[in-house]
Scaffold this active site. Structure first.
Site, PDB file in Angstrom:
ATOM      1  CG  ASP A 178      -1.834   1.178   1.230  1.00  0.00           C
ATOM      2  OD1 ASP A 178      -1.430   2.254   0.750  1.00  0.00           O
ATOM      3  OD2 ASP A 178      -2.983   1.020   1.674  1.00  0.00           O
ATOM      4  CG  HIS A 179       1.351   4.285  -3.167  1.00  0.00           C
ATOM      5  ND1 HIS A 179       0.155   3.896  -3.696  1.00  0.00           N
ATOM      6  CD2 HIS A 179       1.359   5.638  -3.243  1.00  0.00           C
ATOM      7  CE1 HIS A 179      -0.527   4.954  -4.068  1.00  0.00           C
ATOM      8  NE2 HIS A 179       0.179   6.042  -3.801  1.00  0.00           N
ATOM      9  CG  HIS A 241      -4.315   4.298  -0.702  1.00  0.00           C
ATOM     10  ND1 HIS A 241      -3.289   3.402  -0.727  1.00  0.00           N
ATOM     11  CD2 HIS A 241      -4.592   4.567  -2.004  1.00  0.00           C
ATOM     12  CE1 HIS A 241      -2.963   3.131  -1.983  1.00  0.00           C
ATOM     13  NE2 HIS A 241      -3.747   3.815  -2.775  1.00  0.00           N
TER      14      HIS A 241
HETATM   15  C1  BG6 Z   1      -3.785   4.414  -6.304  1.00  0.00           C
HETATM   16  C2  BG6 Z   1      -5.178   4.434  -6.868  1.00  0.00           C
HETATM   17  O1  BG6 Z   1      -3.638   3.343  -5.420  1.00  0.00           O
HETATM   18  O2  BG6 Z   1      -3.533   5.640  -5.614  1.00  0.00           O
HETATM   19  C3  BG6 Z   1      -5.353   5.635  -7.796  1.00  0.00           C
HETATM   20  O3  BG6 Z   1      -5.406   3.240  -7.590  1.00  0.00           O
HETATM   21  C4  BG6 Z   1      -4.981   6.896  -7.093  1.00  0.00           C
HETATM   22  O4  BG6 Z   1      -6.696   5.694  -8.271  1.00  0.00           O
HETATM   23  C5  BG6 Z   1      -3.599   6.784  -6.448  1.00  0.00           C
HETATM   24  O5  BG6 Z   1      -4.976   7.939  -8.050  1.00  0.00           O
HETATM   25  C6  BG6 Z   1      -3.310   7.993  -5.582  1.00  0.00           C
HETATM   26  O6  BG6 Z   1      -1.982   7.940  -5.129  1.00  0.00           O
HETATM   27  P1  BG6 Z   1      -1.191   9.262  -4.751  1.00  0.00           P
HETATM   28  O7  BG6 Z   1       0.110   8.767  -4.206  1.00  0.00           O
HETATM   29  O8  BG6 Z   1      -1.054  10.052  -6.008  1.00  0.00           O
HETATM   30  O9  BG6 Z   1      -2.030   9.975  -3.732  1.00  0.00           O
END
Ligand code: BG6
Length: 489
Positions: A178-179, A241
């Site tokens: 989960d980044h 997230h």
């Molecule tokens: C991803 C989703 O996990 O996270 C995307 O699949 C979303 O839909 C993205 O745009 C958002 O990541 P960040 O790091 O740009 O907030």
């Protein structure tokens, strides 16, 4: 400044190697780690995909994409020259058993180094790829497998994936990404809460009125519209997230930074979440879909226009009122909201402290509820504490709100690393603390499945919102009913 300690030598195999994630996130992350001297000589990055490319053609493709993506100041021809030599390409269809030999040939003879398989593919392929790797003898003692989110589409599919991957890989070698857990300020949230004695005594129902977590995006679903229409915002953003951010904010202090200690505490929060079922969805959830509007003065299409007029009840916005039913958080609402095509891109957690019990400045209503801690994840990462202070100078006694900026983790003007940079290094090091454990993923899905069932059973309407706004009015009304409001964008 943090120091960069090189990792041990590794082979990284990326399935979905020419996909959007690989080119947009993984390659730039690896390039930056190489730039900072973290990748020892001899590390290999092997991309696997169905399209046919020679190594040189593949390198040219990655080079083009890095040049386009990175600012000039971050791209150097010299580093690219050495980085590109790490790249190899293997054409293979993971579902075709006759296709595995090509990858095996590249990996044979390198069994003694760390081996990472990164599955940047559709989740329905995870099980088949894990089995293919096992049947073809590619699992070595120092192996890790990375599953990109989403792990499944609901509880049943997540379980099936976890079972199949678990038959081939031990749990401690499975890294479910989960980044958001790799973002700088998410890390800083742990430091803020557990490296200071100041906040922890206040971090409970006795002092906090409500918590708000917002992940707002200005982009629409764009090229991903077909995929997105099957998924929607609740599955795409909330199951992972948003729930991870909620867990880190609400969890009890873990006994150490140990991977199990932190994940056990997050799991306790998930278990304490009050279910939102058919009877509660109306009061505690809002689902929305964007219509045409304008962002930064530029006209943008609505969601259905992007779907070329096809009808759809897929949500592009969700707001939830969540209750964590435990001693610490009883009756403190956690309001979550996230959506596409909103006014601007930002993510933050706002801890709204309770009003002072008695105001000696009765004419200054604002002063009563002034204290809030704002943890900004992006952009402008940082932490601010909002306080009331006397407006300096002679004359009448005036108060004003001041923000104490706690964000000076002084990067010295240096670039904040992208979350994938940190996470890839943690995978190579074999440290799963920043990744989701099987039970976390499955429990989160069960909680989300219930909301989806509630939406279906109660035919919960989709609220339209104009692109470029803060979402549907119903989202503001949800808080308004309780005498609260969203912290402004
Ligand atoms: C991803 C989703 O996990 O996270 C995307 O699949 C979303 O839909 C993205 O745009 C958002 O990541 P960040 O790091 O740009 O907030």
């Amino acid at each position: 400044m943090a120091k960069f300690v090189p990792v041990e030598i590794f082979d990284l195999v990326i399935f979905g190697g020419v996909g959007d994630l690989a080119l947009r996130k993984l390659m730039p992350a690896l390039y930056h780690r190489d730039h900072d001297g973290q990748l020892p000589a001899g590390c290999r990055i092997i991309s696997v995909g169905r399209s046919t490319f020679s190594n040189d053609e593949f390198r040219a493709k990655v080079g083009g994409s890095l040049r386009e993506k990175l600012p000039d100041s971050e791209f150097s021809d010299e580093l690219w020259g050495s980085f590109s030599q790490r790249l190899q390409y293997v054409t293979a269809d993971a579902l075709d058993p006759s296709n595995w030999q090509g990858l095996k040939n590249v990996l044979d003879g390198f069994e003694d180094r760390i081996r990472v398989f990164y599955l940047a593919t559709a989740p329905k392929l995870f099980g088949a790829i894990a089995s293919g790797l096992s049947q073809n003898g590619m699992i070595t003692p120092e192996v890790r497998i990375v599953l990109e989110k989403p792990v499944g589409n609901d509880y049943a599919s997540a379980r099936e994936i976890n079972d199949r991957v678990g038959e081939c890989f031990p749990e401690d070698s499975i890294f479910r990404i989960d980044h958001y857990l790799g973002k700088e300020t998410v890390q800083n949230l742990l430091a803020l809460r557990f490296a200071n004695s100041l906040f922890e005594p206040l971090w409970n129902r006795g002092n906090i009125d409500n918590v708000q977590i917002t992940v707002s995006e200005d982009l629409g679903v764009g090229g991903r519209v077909e995929f997105y229409d099957q998924v929607g915002t609740l599955r795409d953003m909330v199951q992972n997230h948003m729930m991870q951010l909620l867990c880190l904010t609400a969890m009890e202090p873990p006994t150490s930074q140990d991977q199990e200690a932190v994940r056990n505490e997050k799991m306790k929060v998930l278990r304490a979440l009050k279910p939102i079922g058919p009877a509660e969805v109306k009061r505690s959830t809002v689902r929305g879909q964007y219509q045409a509007g304008a962002i930064d003065g530029e006209a943008v299409d609505g969601y259905l226009d992007e779907l070329r007029g096809k009808d759809s009840r897929t949500e592009t916005f969700v707001a939830l009122k969540v209750q964590v039913d435990n001693w610490r958080w009883s009756n403190v609402p956690f309001y979550l909201r996230t959506g596409k095509r909103l006014k601007k891109k930002y993510s933050e957690i706002v801890i709204q402290f309770q009003a002072v019990p008695h105001s000696i400045f009765p004419e200054l209503i604002d002063a009563r509820t002034a204290n809030r801690l704002i943890i900004r994840l992006q952009p402008d990462e940082g932490v601010k504490l909002s306080l009331m202070a006397k407006d300096p100078g002679p004359g009448g006694f005036e108060l004003r709100q001041v923000a104490l900026d706690l964000s000076d983790c002084d990067s010295g003007g240096a670039r904040y690393p992208d979350a994938y940079e940190r996470l890839l290094v943690e995978v190579i090091r074999g440290n799963p603390a920043l990744f989701m454990r099987r039970d976390e993923v499955e429990f989160a899905w069960r909680w989300i499945d219930r909301i989806i069932a509630g939406w279906d059973e109660s035919a919960q309407p989709i609220e339209a919102y104009v692109a470029g706004t803060s979402g549907p009015t119903a989202s503001s009304l949800m808080l308004d009913r309780e005498g609260r409001s969203w912290f402004p964008d």
